[in-house]
Design a protein around this motif. Sequence first.
Motif, mmCIF file in Angstrom:
data_model
loop_
_atom_site.group_PDB
_atom_site.id
_atom_site.type_symbol
_atom_site.label_atom_id
_atom_site.label_comp_id
_atom_site.label_asym_id
_atom_site.label_seq_id
_atom_site.Cartn_x
_atom_site.Cartn_y
_atom_site.Cartn_z
ATOM 1 N N LYS A 132 40.697 51.367 4.754
ATOM 2 C CA LYS A 132 40.371 51.398 3.335
ATOM 3 C C LYS A 132 39.395 50.259 3.047
ATOM 4 C CE LYS A 132 44.153 53.951 1.878
ATOM 5 N NZ LYS A 132 44.287 54.945 0.944
ATOM 6 N N PRO A 133 38.464 50.471 2.117
ATOM 7 C CA PRO A 133 37.522 49.401 1.785
ATOM 8 C C PRO A 133 38.252 48.207 1.181
ATOM 9 C CG PRO A 133 37.188 51.322 0.373
ATOM 10 C CD PRO A 133 38.220 51.680 1.382
ATOM 11 N N ASP A 168 32.286 47.290 -0.736
ATOM 12 C CA ASP A 168 32.706 48.444 0.067
ATOM 13 C C ASP A 168 33.341 49.524 -0.802
ATOM 14 O OD1 ASP A 168 31.760 47.261 2.353
ATOM 15 O OD2 ASP A 168 33.725 46.530 3.011
ATOM 16 N N ARG A 169 34.101 49.116 -1.814
ATOM 17 C CA ARG A 169 34.710 50.101 -2.712
ATOM 18 C C ARG A 169 33.641 50.845 -3.509
ATOM 19 N NH1 ARG A 169 38.636 45.981 -3.146
ATOM 20 N NH2 ARG A 169 37.652 45.125 -4.997
ATOM 21 N N LYS A 170 32.602 50.105 -3.967
ATOM 22 C CA LYS A 170 31.507 50.757 -4.682
ATOM 23 C C LYS A 170 30.768 51.719 -3.763
ATOM 24 C CE LYS A 170 28.796 48.645 -7.528
ATOM 25 N NZ LYS A 170 27.865 47.682 -8.136
#
Length: 122
Positions: A22-23, A28-30
Amino acid sequence: MAEPQPPTVHEGATDDIETTSKPTSAEDRKAAAALSNLDSSADNNTDSAQVDQAAATNALNSVSEKKAPAEAAAKSKVKVDAGDVALLVAELEVTKARATELLKQNDGDAVKTIRAFLQPAF
Protein backbone atom coordinates in the motif's frame (compact mmCIF):
# COMPACT_ATOMS: atom_id res chain seq x y z
CA MET A 1 -11.54 -24.98 -24.41
CA ALA A 2 -9.40 -23.52 -21.68
CA GLU A 3 -7.62 -25.74 -19.21
CA PRO A 4 -8.69 -25.50 -15.57
CA GLN A 5 -6.29 -23.36 -13.59
CA PRO A 6 -4.87 -24.12 -10.14
CA PRO A 7 -6.61 -22.32 -7.26
CA THR A 8 -3.56 -20.07 -6.73
CA VAL A 9 -3.90 -18.50 -10.20
CA HIS A 10 -6.20 -15.50 -10.41
CA GLU A 11 -7.56 -14.11 -13.66
CA GLY A 12 -5.84 -10.90 -14.70
CA ALA A 13 -3.02 -11.22 -12.16
CA THR A 14 0.53 -10.71 -13.35
CA ASP A 15 3.90 -11.35 -11.76
CA ASP A 16 5.27 -7.96 -12.87
CA ILE A 17 3.02 -5.80 -10.71
CA GLU A 18 3.29 -5.86 -6.96
CA THR A 19 -0.24 -5.45 -5.66
CA THR A 20 0.31 -6.27 -2.00
CA SER A 21 2.04 -3.05 -0.92
CA LYS A 22 0.00 0.00 0.00
CA PRO A 23 1.27 3.52 -0.68
CA THR A 24 2.85 5.01 2.43
CA SER A 25 3.67 8.60 1.54
CA ALA A 26 1.24 11.30 0.49
CA GLU A 27 2.86 11.52 -2.94
CA ASP A 28 2.45 7.75 -3.47
CA ARG A 29 -1.20 7.94 -2.41
CA LYS A 30 -1.82 10.77 -4.90
CA ALA A 31 -0.09 8.73 -7.60
CA ALA A 32 -2.21 5.67 -6.83
CA ALA A 33 -5.37 7.78 -6.87
CA ALA A 34 -4.43 9.28 -10.24
CA LEU A 35 -3.74 5.86 -11.71
CA SER A 36 -7.01 4.44 -10.40
CA ASN A 37 -8.80 7.51 -11.78
CA LEU A 38 -7.34 6.71 -15.20
CA ASP A 39 -8.66 3.14 -14.98
CA SER A 40 -12.15 4.20 -13.92
CA SER A 41 -12.47 6.85 -16.63
CA ALA A 42 -11.53 4.31 -19.29
CA ASP A 43 -14.26 1.99 -18.02
CA ASN A 44 -16.93 4.68 -17.97
CA ASN A 45 -15.95 6.23 -21.34
CA THR A 46 -15.82 9.67 -19.73
CA ASP A 47 -13.99 12.64 -21.19
CA SER A 48 -10.20 12.48 -20.74
CA ALA A 49 -10.13 16.17 -19.81
CA GLN A 50 -11.42 15.23 -16.37
CA VAL A 51 -8.20 13.40 -15.53
CA ASP A 52 -5.65 15.48 -13.69
CA GLN A 53 -2.78 15.37 -16.21
CA ALA A 54 -0.13 16.57 -13.78
CA ALA A 55 -1.04 13.93 -11.20
CA ALA A 56 -1.09 11.21 -13.85
CA THR A 57 2.32 12.25 -15.17
CA ASN A 58 3.79 12.36 -11.68
CA ALA A 59 2.30 8.97 -10.92
CA LEU A 60 3.77 7.37 -14.01
CA ASN A 61 7.16 8.96 -13.39
CA SER A 62 7.25 7.86 -9.76
CA VAL A 63 6.34 4.31 -10.73
CA SER A 64 8.98 4.10 -13.45
CA GLU A 65 11.79 5.88 -11.59
CA LYS A 66 12.03 4.45 -8.08
CA LYS A 67 15.59 5.47 -7.09
CA ALA A 68 17.18 5.79 -3.72
CA PRO A 69 17.31 9.48 -2.70
CA ALA A 70 20.95 9.23 -1.62
CA GLU A 71 21.94 7.62 -4.92
CA ALA A 72 20.18 10.31 -6.95
CA ALA A 73 21.73 13.10 -4.86
CA ALA A 74 25.21 11.63 -5.22
CA LYS A 75 24.89 11.39 -9.00
CA SER A 76 23.73 14.98 -9.33
CA LYS A 77 26.87 16.29 -7.57
CA VAL A 78 29.30 14.71 -10.06
CA LYS A 79 31.04 17.31 -12.23
CA VAL A 80 31.05 16.38 -15.91
CA ASP A 81 33.58 17.84 -18.36
CA ALA A 82 32.10 19.11 -21.64
CA GLY A 83 35.00 17.56 -23.56
CA ASP A 84 34.18 14.13 -22.12
CA VAL A 85 30.54 14.56 -23.16
CA ALA A 86 31.63 15.48 -26.69
CA LEU A 87 33.95 12.46 -26.79
CA LEU A 88 31.16 10.07 -25.80
CA VAL A 89 28.71 11.63 -28.26
CA ALA A 90 31.21 11.21 -31.10
CA GLU A 91 32.58 7.78 -30.24
CA LEU A 92 29.60 5.97 -28.72
CA GLU A 93 26.97 7.71 -30.89
CA VAL A 94 24.73 8.62 -27.96
CA THR A 95 22.88 11.84 -27.20
CA LYS A 96 24.41 14.54 -25.00
CA ALA A 97 21.88 13.77 -22.25
CA ARG A 98 22.72 10.05 -22.34
CA ALA A 99 26.47 10.78 -22.38
CA THR A 100 26.08 13.06 -19.36
CA GLU A 101 24.04 10.44 -17.52
CA LEU A 102 26.63 7.74 -18.27
CA LEU A 103 29.46 9.98 -17.07
CA LYS A 104 27.61 10.76 -13.83
CA GLN A 105 27.06 7.04 -13.25
CA ASN A 106 30.81 6.48 -13.63
CA ASP A 107 32.00 9.40 -11.48
CA GLY A 108 32.84 11.61 -14.47
CA ASP A 109 35.61 9.25 -15.70
CA ALA A 110 35.46 8.98 -19.52
CA VAL A 111 37.59 5.83 -19.77
CA LYS A 112 35.57 4.06 -17.08
CA THR A 113 32.37 5.16 -18.83
CA ILE A 114 33.47 3.80 -22.22
CA ARG A 115 34.51 0.48 -20.66
CA ALA A 116 31.19 0.19 -18.82
CA PHE A 117 29.25 1.06 -21.98
CA LEU A 118 31.09 -1.55 -24.05
CA GLN A 119 30.87 -4.22 -21.33
CA PRO A 120 28.36 -6.93 -22.37
CA ALA A 121 25.36 -7.20 -20.06
CA PHE A 122 24.92 -10.61 -18.43
